[in-house]
Design a protein around this motif. Structure first.
Motif, PDB file in Angstrom:
ATOM      1  N   MET A   1       0.850  -1.183   0.000  1.00 37.54           N
ATOM      2  CA  MET A   1       0.000   0.000   0.000  1.00 37.54           C
ATOM      3  C   MET A   1       0.892   1.243   0.000  1.00 37.54           C
ATOM      4  N   ASP A   2       0.605   2.153  -0.927  1.00 37.92           N
ATOM      5  CA  ASP A   2       1.455   3.343  -1.059  1.00 37.92           C
ATOM      6  C   ASP A   2       0.643   4.631  -1.050  1.00 37.92           C
ATOM      7  N   LEU A   3       0.973   5.504  -0.132  1.00 35.40           N
ATOM      8  CA  LEU A   3       0.374   6.849  -0.117  1.00 35.40           C
ATOM      9  C   LEU A   3       1.475   7.818  -0.526  1.00 35.40           C
ATOM     10  N   ARG A   4       1.195   8.628  -1.536  1.00 38.68           N
ATOM     11  CA  ARG A   4       2.206   9.557  -2.035  1.00 38.68           C
ATOM     12  C   ARG A   4       1.667  10.972  -2.054  1.00 38.68           C
ATOM     13  N   ASN A   5       2.365  11.831  -1.317  1.00 40.60           N
ATOM     14  CA  ASN A   5       2.062  13.264  -1.400  1.00 40.60           C
ATOM     15  C   ASN A   5       0.596  13.586  -1.096  1.00 40.60           C
ATOM     16  N   ILE A   6       0.069  12.939  -0.071  1.00 35.59           N
ATOM     17  CA  ILE A   6      -1.357  13.113   0.255  1.00 35.59           C
ATOM     18  C   ILE A   6      -1.587  14.476   0.911  1.00 35.59           C
ATOM     19  N   ARG A   7      -2.610  15.141   0.423  1.00 36.64           N
ATOM     20  CA  ARG A   7      -3.006  16.441   0.975  1.00 36.64           C
ATOM     21  C   ARG A   7      -4.522  16.428   1.115  1.00 36.64           C
ATOM     22  N   LYS A   8      -5.003  16.810   2.287  1.00 38.94           N
ATOM     23  CA  LYS A   8      -6.447  16.801   2.519  1.00 38.94           C
ATOM     24  C   LYS A   8      -6.881  18.157   3.072  1.00 38.94           C
ATOM     25  N   GLU A   9      -7.843  18.760   2.386  1.00 39.19           N
ATOM     26  CA  GLU A   9      -8.400  20.023   2.883  1.00 39.19           C
ATOM     27  C   GLU A   9      -9.834  19.806   3.319  1.00 39.19           C
ATOM     28  N   PHE A  10     -10.245  20.465   4.362  1.00 35.00           N
ATOM     29  CA  PHE A  10     -11.655  20.458   4.789  1.00 35.00           C
ATOM     30  C   PHE A  10     -12.228  21.847   4.569  1.00 35.00           C
ATOM     31  N   GLY A  11     -13.533  21.908   4.462  1.00 34.73           N
ATOM     32  CA  GLY A  11     -14.218  23.197   4.312  1.00 34.73           C
ATOM     33  C   GLY A  11     -14.092  23.716   2.884  1.00 34.73           C
ATOM     34  N   GLY A  12     -14.235  25.025   2.721  1.00 34.94           N
ATOM     35  CA  GLY A  12     -14.041  25.628   1.407  1.00 34.94           C
ATOM     36  C   GLY A  12     -15.285  25.669   0.547  1.00 34.94           C
ATOM     37  N   TRP A  13     -16.410  25.089   1.050  1.00 37.55           N
ATOM     38  CA  TRP A  13     -17.612  25.169   0.237  1.00 37.55           C
ATOM     39  C   TRP A  13     -18.415  26.419   0.586  1.00 37.55           C
ATOM     40  N   ARG A  14     -19.172  26.894  -0.370  1.00 33.61           N
ATOM     41  CA  ARG A  14     -20.018  28.096  -0.232  1.00 33.61           C
ATOM     42  C   ARG A  14     -19.256  29.280   0.377  1.00 33.61           C
ATOM     43  N   GLY A  15     -18.026  29.486  -0.110  1.00 34.16           N
ATOM     44  CA  GLY A  15     -17.237  30.641   0.321  1.00 34.16           C
ATOM     45  C   GLY A  15     -16.622  30.503   1.707  1.00 34.16           C
ATOM     46  N   ALA A  16     -16.890  29.382   2.395  1.00 34.32           N
ATOM     47  CA  ALA A  16     -16.305  29.211   3.739  1.00 34.32           C
ATOM     48  C   ALA A  16     -14.794  28.996   3.599  1.00 34.32           C
ATOM     49  N   ARG A  17     -14.062  29.330   4.655  1.00 33.92           N
ATOM     50  CA  ARG A  17     -12.608  29.152   4.610  1.00 33.92           C
ATOM     51  C   ARG A  17     -12.265  27.671   4.620  1.00 33.92           C
ATOM     52  N   SER A  18     -11.258  27.281   3.851  1.00 32.27           N
ATOM     53  CA  SER A  18     -10.822  25.881   3.910  1.00 32.27           C
ATOM     54  C   SER A  18      -9.540  25.822   4.738  1.00 32.27           C
ATOM     55  N   TRP A  19      -9.250  24.656   5.285  1.00 30.30           N
ATOM     56  CA  TRP A  19      -7.984  24.490   5.979  1.00 30.30           C
ATOM     57  C   TRP A  19      -7.420  23.118   5.667  1.00 30.30           C
ATOM     58  N   THR A  20      -6.083  23.052   5.758  1.00 32.04           N
ATOM     59  CA  THR A  20      -5.395  21.830   5.356  1.00 32.04           C
ATOM     60  C   THR A  20      -5.195  20.941   6.582  1.00 32.04           C
ATOM     61  N   ALA A  21      -5.801  19.754   6.545  1.00 37.83           N
ATOM     62  CA  ALA A  21      -5.651  18.816   7.665  1.00 37.83           C
ATOM     63  C   ALA A  21      -4.404  17.959   7.480  1.00 37.83           C
ATOM     64  N   LEU A  22      -4.097  17.597   6.227  1.00 41.86           N
ATOM     65  CA  LEU A  22      -2.918  16.767   5.949  1.00 41.86           C
ATOM     66  C   LEU A  22      -2.147  17.365   4.781  1.00 41.86           C
ATOM     67  N   THR A  23      -0.830  17.258   4.848  1.00 42.21           N
ATOM     68  CA  THR A  23      -0.028  17.691   3.706  1.00 42.21           C
ATOM     69  C   THR A  23       1.225  16.823   3.586  1.00 42.21           C
ATOM     70  N   ASP A  24       1.673  16.598   2.360  1.00 39.45           N
ATOM     71  CA  ASP A  24       2.927  15.866   2.079  1.00 39.45           C
ATOM     72  C   ASP A  24       3.032  14.536   2.819  1.00 39.45           C
TER      73      ASP A  24
END
Ligand SMILES: Nc1ncnc2c1ncn2[C@@H]1O[C@H](COP(=O)(O)OP(=O)(O)OP(=O)(O)O)[C@@H](O)[C@H]1O
Length: 261
Positions: A1-24
């Motif tokens: 199993m390989d995860l490469r460069n995973i980035r996960k953002e939450f939020g960001g819909w309907r103009g709401a601010r998004s934030w990054t929960a996971l990066t790299d």
């Protein structure tokens, strides 16, 4: 199993601010390996586990299992089992009924069911309780059933999110030993999240330490390959590794944003 460069953002819909929960996030797990993920609260451990489970599908980066996506693998019969902090058993079904239900949902032939349930209940030392309902069992026994149910479907990967954190330490120790006993019979690939350095060191082949970063990422890997199995809590190598996990956790648990007095 390989995860490469995973980035996960939450939020960001309907103009709401998004934030990054996971990066790299880069992580490779070999078949049959046990990998523990530790890190401070909110660093993205459960989010990472949900991506591996195929429950979280919106993310950037690449996640493949032997070259295929999790969706393709599941389509081809790949099985993922999940053990949570609470046992999550069906209260209206007996111990046997709960495991049979999981077998049916995973499309195991019904005529194999009895033998499979008998075998797994024997491994978790619950044969005498097959006809009990969850509410007639202690918390530790319920979690034992949930582990039995997970292994019964012979998963290709078993995910566990703080599976023993709701139990007292003696019960947890006994369950971890049972888990490793079953694992040595099935050699299932296991990825688990924990807040407990000794638990992670006792179970894992490798421990991955995450930090908040500004966003959650894996900061350090500690190998436990040198700690012999079957493992004992008194093993000095294990204790030493567990101390290394604690100090890595301390090192990486500070947030990178300034702390105001
Ligand atoms: N469904 C969601 N919607 C929005 N934000 C989320 C969602 N799930 C998680 N988050 C956020 O993503 C970040 C990581 O959460 P996650 O639950 O993965 O952390 P964790 O390391 O497992 O935490 P803990 O150890 O406390 O269980 C947190 O800031 C959390 O608030």
């Amino acid at each position: 199993m390989d995860l490469r460069n995973i980035r996960k953002e939450f939020g960001g819909w309907r103009g709401a601010r998004s934030w990054t929960a996971l990066t790299d996030v880069d992580l490779s797990v070999e078949t049959g390996e046990i990998v523990g993920i530790l890190g401070p609260s909110g660093c993205g451990k459960s989010t990472l586990l949900n991506i591996v489970a195929g429950l979280e599908t919106q993310y950037d980066g690449e996640f493949t299992i032997q070259g295929k996506t999790i969706e393709q693998q599941i389509e081809a019969g790949f099985r993922v089992a999940y053990v949570f902090q609470e046992a999550r058993l069906l209260p209206w079904r007996t111990v046997r009924g709960n495991i049979e239900f999981a077998l049916k949902a995973s499309k195991f032939p019904q005529n194999e069911s009895r033998v499979r349930v008998d075998r797994i209940l024997e491994l978790v030392e619950l044969s005498k309780f097959a006809h009990f309902y969850p509410q007639q069992l202690s918390g530790g026994m319920q979690q034992r059933v949930s582990i039995a149910r997970a292994f019964a479907i012979e998963p290709d990967i078993l995910l566990m999110d703080e599976p023993f954190s709701a139990l007292d330490e003696m019960t947890a120790q006994h369950l971890r030993e049972s888990l490793l006993k079953i694992w040595s019979a099935f050699r299932t690939t296991i990825v688990f999240v924990s807040h407990n350095a000794l638990e992670a060191s006792f179970l894992a082949d490798r421990v991955m330490i995450m930090s908040h970063g500004p966003a959650g990422t894996i900061r350090q890997e500690i190998s436990l390959a040198g700690v012999r199995r079957p493992r004992s809590y008194d093993d000095l190598d294990l204790i030493e590794k567990s101390r290394a996990v604690v100090s890595a956790l301390r090192k990486h648990s500070g947030r990178s944003d300034p702390v105001h007095a």
